[in-house]
Write a protein that holds these residues in place. Structure first.
Motif, PDB file in Angstrom:
ATOM      1  N   GLN A 136     -54.505   8.412 -35.664  1.00 57.18           N
ATOM      2  CA  GLN A 136     -54.525   9.852 -35.399  1.00 57.18           C
ATOM      3  C   GLN A 136     -53.259  10.300 -34.690  1.00 57.18           C
ATOM      4  O   GLN A 136     -52.669  11.324 -35.038  1.00 57.18           O
ATOM      5  CB  GLN A 136     -55.735  10.211 -34.550  1.00 57.18           C
ATOM      6  N   ILE A 137     -52.830   9.530 -33.692  1.00 56.20           N
ATOM      7  CA  ILE A 137     -51.609   9.894 -32.960  1.00 56.20           C
ATOM      8  C   ILE A 137     -50.407   9.837 -33.890  1.00 56.20           C
ATOM      9  O   ILE A 137     -49.540  10.713 -33.869  1.00 56.20           O
ATOM     10  CB  ILE A 137     -51.424   8.989 -31.726  1.00 56.20           C
ATOM     11  N   ALA A 138     -50.347   8.808 -34.742  1.00 51.56           N
ATOM     12  CA  ALA A 138     -49.223   8.680 -35.673  1.00 51.56           C
ATOM     13  C   ALA A 138     -49.216   9.828 -36.678  1.00 51.56           C
ATOM     14  O   ALA A 138     -48.163  10.431 -36.931  1.00 51.56           O
ATOM     15  CB  ALA A 138     -49.295   7.340 -36.393  1.00 51.56           C
ATOM     16  N   MET A 139     -50.380  10.150 -37.228  1.00 49.38           N
ATOM     17  CA  MET A 139     -50.457  11.255 -38.193  1.00 49.38           C
ATOM     18  C   MET A 139     -50.086  12.578 -37.530  1.00 49.38           C
ATOM     19  O   MET A 139     -49.320  13.375 -38.088  1.00 49.38           O
ATOM     20  CB  MET A 139     -51.877  11.348 -38.771  1.00 49.38           C
ATOM     21  N   GLY A 140     -50.610  12.819 -36.357  1.00 52.58           N
ATOM     22  CA  GLY A 140     -50.293  14.054 -35.643  1.00 52.58           C
ATOM     23  C   GLY A 140     -48.828  14.121 -35.257  1.00 52.58           C
ATOM     24  O   GLY A 140     -48.194  15.169 -35.359  1.00 52.58           O
ATOM     25  N   GLY A 141     -48.285  12.989 -34.805  1.00 54.08           N
ATOM     26  CA  GLY A 141     -46.881  12.966 -34.402  1.00 54.08           C
ATOM     27  C   GLY A 141     -45.936  13.219 -35.558  1.00 54.08           C
ATOM     28  O   GLY A 141     -44.979  13.988 -35.439  1.00 54.08           O
ATOM     29  N   VAL A 142     -46.198  12.595 -36.696  1.00 51.87           N
ATOM     30  CA  VAL A 142     -45.317  12.781 -37.857  1.00 51.87           C
ATOM     31  C   VAL A 142     -45.398  14.213 -38.379  1.00 51.87           C
ATOM     32  O   VAL A 142     -44.364  14.845 -38.640  1.00 51.87           O
ATOM     33  CB  VAL A 142     -45.670  11.760 -38.968  1.00 51.87           C
ATOM     34  N   THR A 143     -46.608  14.739 -38.526  1.00 48.06           N
ATOM     35  CA  THR A 143     -46.722  16.114 -39.009  1.00 48.06           C
ATOM     36  C   THR A 143     -46.163  17.107 -37.996  1.00 48.06           C
ATOM     37  O   THR A 143     -45.539  18.097 -38.375  1.00 48.06           O
ATOM     38  CB  THR A 143     -48.183  16.471 -39.335  1.00 48.06           C
ATOM     39  N   GLY A 144     -46.351  16.839 -36.715  1.00 48.36           N
ATOM     40  CA  GLY A 144     -45.786  17.711 -35.684  1.00 48.36           C
ATOM     41  C   GLY A 144     -44.267  17.681 -35.688  1.00 48.36           C
ATOM     42  O   GLY A 144     -43.612  18.713 -35.548  1.00 48.36           O
ATOM     43  N   TRP A 145     -43.695  16.482 -35.852  1.00 49.75           N
ATOM     44  CA  TRP A 145     -42.229  16.370 -35.893  1.00 49.75           C
ATOM     45  C   TRP A 145     -41.672  17.147 -37.083  1.00 49.75           C
ATOM     46  O   TRP A 145     -40.696  17.875 -36.941  1.00 49.75           O
ATOM     47  CB  TRP A 145     -41.794  14.906 -35.977  1.00 49.75           C
ATOM     48  N   CYS A 146     -42.307  17.003 -38.255  1.00 52.40           N
ATOM     49  CA  CYS A 146     -41.848  17.737 -39.444  1.00 52.40           C
ATOM     50  C   CYS A 146     -41.931  19.250 -39.225  1.00 52.40           C
ATOM     51  O   CYS A 146     -41.000  19.987 -39.554  1.00 52.40           O
ATOM     52  CB  CYS A 146     -42.674  17.340 -40.663  1.00 52.40           C
ATOM     53  N   ALA A 147     -43.044  19.701 -38.656  1.00 52.41           N
ATOM     54  CA  ALA A 147     -43.207  21.133 -38.410  1.00 52.41           C
ATOM     55  C   ALA A 147     -42.185  21.637 -37.391  1.00 52.41           C
ATOM     56  O   ALA A 147     -41.603  22.709 -37.566  1.00 52.41           O
ATOM     57  CB  ALA A 147     -44.629  21.420 -37.916  1.00 52.41           C
ATOM     58  N   GLY A 148     -41.951  20.868 -36.336  1.00 54.48           N
ATOM     59  CA  GLY A 148     -40.974  21.275 -35.324  1.00 54.48           C
ATOM     60  C   GLY A 148     -39.560  21.312 -35.873  1.00 54.48           C
ATOM     61  O   GLY A 148     -38.776  22.229 -35.580  1.00 54.48           O
ATOM     62  N   TYR A 149     -39.201  20.321 -36.679  1.00 56.65           N
ATOM     63  CA  TYR A 149     -37.870  20.271 -37.272  1.00 56.65           C
ATOM     64  C   TYR A 149     -37.640  21.462 -38.202  1.00 56.65           C
ATOM     65  O   TYR A 149     -36.605  22.125 -38.136  1.00 56.65           O
ATOM     66  CB  TYR A 149     -37.704  18.956 -38.033  1.00 56.65           C
ATOM     67  N   LEU A 150     -38.631  21.754 -39.054  1.00 53.42           N
ATOM     68  CA  LEU A 150     -38.514  22.910 -39.943  1.00 53.42           C
ATOM     69  C   LEU A 150     -38.483  24.216 -39.162  1.00 53.42           C
ATOM     70  O   LEU A 150     -37.718  25.129 -39.499  1.00 53.42           O
ATOM     71  CB  LEU A 150     -39.672  22.924 -40.944  1.00 53.42           C
ATOM     72  N   PHE A 151     -39.290  24.305 -38.118  1.00 52.03           N
ATOM     73  CA  PHE A 151     -39.310  25.505 -37.283  1.00 52.03           C
ATOM     74  C   PHE A 151     -37.942  25.739 -36.645  1.00 52.03           C
ATOM     75  O   PHE A 151     -37.458  26.865 -36.589  1.00 52.03           O
ATOM     76  CB  PHE A 151     -40.386  25.354 -36.208  1.00 52.03           C
ATOM     77  N   GLN A 152     -37.325  24.656 -36.191  1.00 52.77           N
ATOM     78  CA  GLN A 152     -36.007  24.761 -35.572  1.00 52.77           C
ATOM     79  C   GLN A 152     -34.980  25.249 -36.593  1.00 52.77           C
ATOM     80  O   GLN A 152     -34.189  26.152 -36.309  1.00 52.77           O
ATOM     81  CB  GLN A 152     -35.593  23.400 -35.019  1.00 52.77           C
ATOM     82  N   ARG A 153     -34.964  24.660 -37.785  1.00 55.32           N
ATOM     83  CA  ARG A 153     -33.985  25.030 -38.814  1.00 55.32           C
ATOM     84  C   ARG A 153     -34.192  26.454 -39.290  1.00 55.32           C
ATOM     85  O   ARG A 153     -33.233  27.219 -39.400  1.00 55.32           O
ATOM     86  CB  ARG A 153     -34.065  24.068 -40.000  1.00 55.32           C
ATOM     87  N   VAL A 154     -35.411  26.820 -39.580  1.00 60.53           N
ATOM     88  CA  VAL A 154     -35.695  28.173 -40.045  1.00 60.53           C
ATOM     89  C   VAL A 154     -35.409  29.182 -38.944  1.00 60.53           C
ATOM     90  O   VAL A 154     -34.893  30.274 -39.201  1.00 60.53           O
ATOM     91  CB  VAL A 154     -37.158  28.273 -40.546  1.00 60.53           C
ATOM     92  N   GLY A 155     -35.705  28.832 -37.703  1.00 59.51           N
ATOM     93  CA  GLY A 155     -35.423  29.728 -36.579  1.00 59.51           C
ATOM     94  C   GLY A 155     -33.939  30.001 -36.424  1.00 59.51           C
ATOM     95  O   GLY A 155     -33.525  31.135 -36.168  1.00 59.51           O
ATOM     96  N   LYS A 156     -33.127  28.968 -36.594  1.00 61.08           N
ATOM     97  CA  LYS A 156     -31.675  29.165 -36.500  1.00 61.08           C
ATOM     98  C   LYS A 156     -31.169  30.065 -37.617  1.00 61.08           C
ATOM     99  O   LYS A 156     -30.343  30.951 -37.394  1.00 61.08           O
ATOM    100  CB  LYS A 156     -30.949  27.819 -36.560  1.00 61.08           C
ATOM    101  N   ILE A 157     -31.668  29.844 -38.824  1.00 64.24           N
ATOM    102  CA  ILE A 157     -31.237  30.677 -39.959  1.00 64.24           C
ATOM    103  C   ILE A 157     -31.669  32.123 -39.759  1.00 64.24           C
ATOM    104  O   ILE A 157     -30.893  33.058 -39.986  1.00 64.24           O
ATOM    105  CB  ILE A 157     -31.805  30.100 -41.277  1.00 64.24           C
ATOM    106  N   ALA A 158     -32.901  32.327 -39.299  1.00 63.61           N
ATOM    107  CA  ALA A 158     -33.398  33.694 -39.075  1.00 63.61           C
ATOM    108  C   ALA A 158     -32.618  34.386 -37.964  1.00 63.61           C
ATOM    109  O   ALA A 158     -32.256  35.560 -38.090  1.00 63.61           O
ATOM    110  CB  ALA A 158     -34.884  33.656 -38.740  1.00 63.61           C
ATOM    111  N   ALA A 159     -32.334  33.663 -36.883  1.00 62.65           N
ATOM    112  CA  ALA A 159     -31.566  34.258 -35.787  1.00 62.65           C
ATOM    113  C   ALA A 159     -30.155  34.620 -36.247  1.00 62.65           C
ATOM    114  O   ALA A 159     -29.624  35.680 -35.880  1.00 62.65           O
ATOM    115  CB  ALA A 159     -31.505  33.293 -34.607  1.00 62.65           C
ATOM    116  N   THR A 160     -29.548  33.772 -37.048  1.00 63.48           N
ATOM    117  CA  THR A 160     -28.206  34.059 -37.566  1.00 63.48           C
ATOM    118  C   THR A 160     -28.226  35.285 -38.466  1.00 63.48           C
ATOM    119  O   THR A 160     -27.340  36.145 -38.383  1.00 63.48           O
ATOM    120  CB  THR A 160     -27.666  32.839 -38.341  1.00 63.48           C
ATOM    121  N   ALA A 161     -29.242  35.392 -39.320  1.00 57.55           N
ATOM    122  CA  ALA A 161     -29.332  36.533 -40.229  1.00 57.55           C
ATOM    123  C   ALA A 161     -29.548  37.841 -39.465  1.00 57.55           C
ATOM    124  O   ALA A 161     -28.881  38.845 -39.745  1.00 57.55           O
ATOM    125  CB  ALA A 161     -30.463  36.316 -41.230  1.00 57.55           C
TER     126      ALA A 161
END
Length: 158
Positions: free
Chosen positions: A56-81
């Motif tokens: 459970q911790i591994a599944m949550g950690g991997v999905t959380g990391w993916c979501a956080g990484y995408l959130f960071q990238r999309v947030g930077k693009i949106a802020a730049t736009a």
């Protein structure tokens, strides 16, 4: 009306077919069943019942990391736009290409605030229901949720 011979042969009157169907109230059914049961079937339940704590911790950690990484990238693009658009608008305003009536903008913003306050009061029951379901899911799957939050923060940091 169907005769006795027709009933014995398995043939019934078309008018009596209405009795074969049961009327189901979908709103009541939806209230009784959780959303994940509708999506994944009645076998789905709390993940804590199906997997070990480490899984459970591994599944949550991997999905959380993916979501956080995408959130960071999309947030930077949106802020730049948004920032770039605002900068271009200011340059156009300063150069005389665009004239902004700031009094009208302020009046429209105040009108929009009043509308949002009225609509926010009407939307509160749906939001409260969603928050209750989300908190119930988190409570039942606390290990997975903890792994997700930790992975999310790691994804934001990477």
């Amino acid at each position: 009306m169907a005769t006795v011979d027709q009933r014995e042969a398995g043939q019934e009157d078309p008018e009596s077919e209405d009795e074969l169907y049961e009327v189901v109230d979908l709103t009541e059914y939806a209230r009784r069943h959780q959303w994940w049961c509708r999506v994944f079937g009645s076998n789905s339940g709390p993940i804590a019942e199906k997997y070990s704590v480490a899984t459970q911790i591994a599944m949550g950690g991997v999905t959380g990391w993916c979501a956080g990484y995408l959130f960071q990238r999309v947030g930077k693009i949106a802020a730049t736009a948004v920032g770039g658009g605002f900068l271009l608008l200011q340059i156009a305003n300063h150069s005389g290409y665009v004239q902004v009536d700031w009094k009208k903008v302020e009046k429209d913003v105040n009108k929009a605030k009043k509308r949002l306050k009225k609509k926010a009061n009407k939307a509160a029951p749906e939001i409260n229901t969603f928050i209750e379901e989300a908190s119930d899911f988190i409570k039942r799957n606390i290990v997975l949720s903890s792994g997700f939050v930790g992975g999310f923060f790691l994804g934001l940091a990477s």
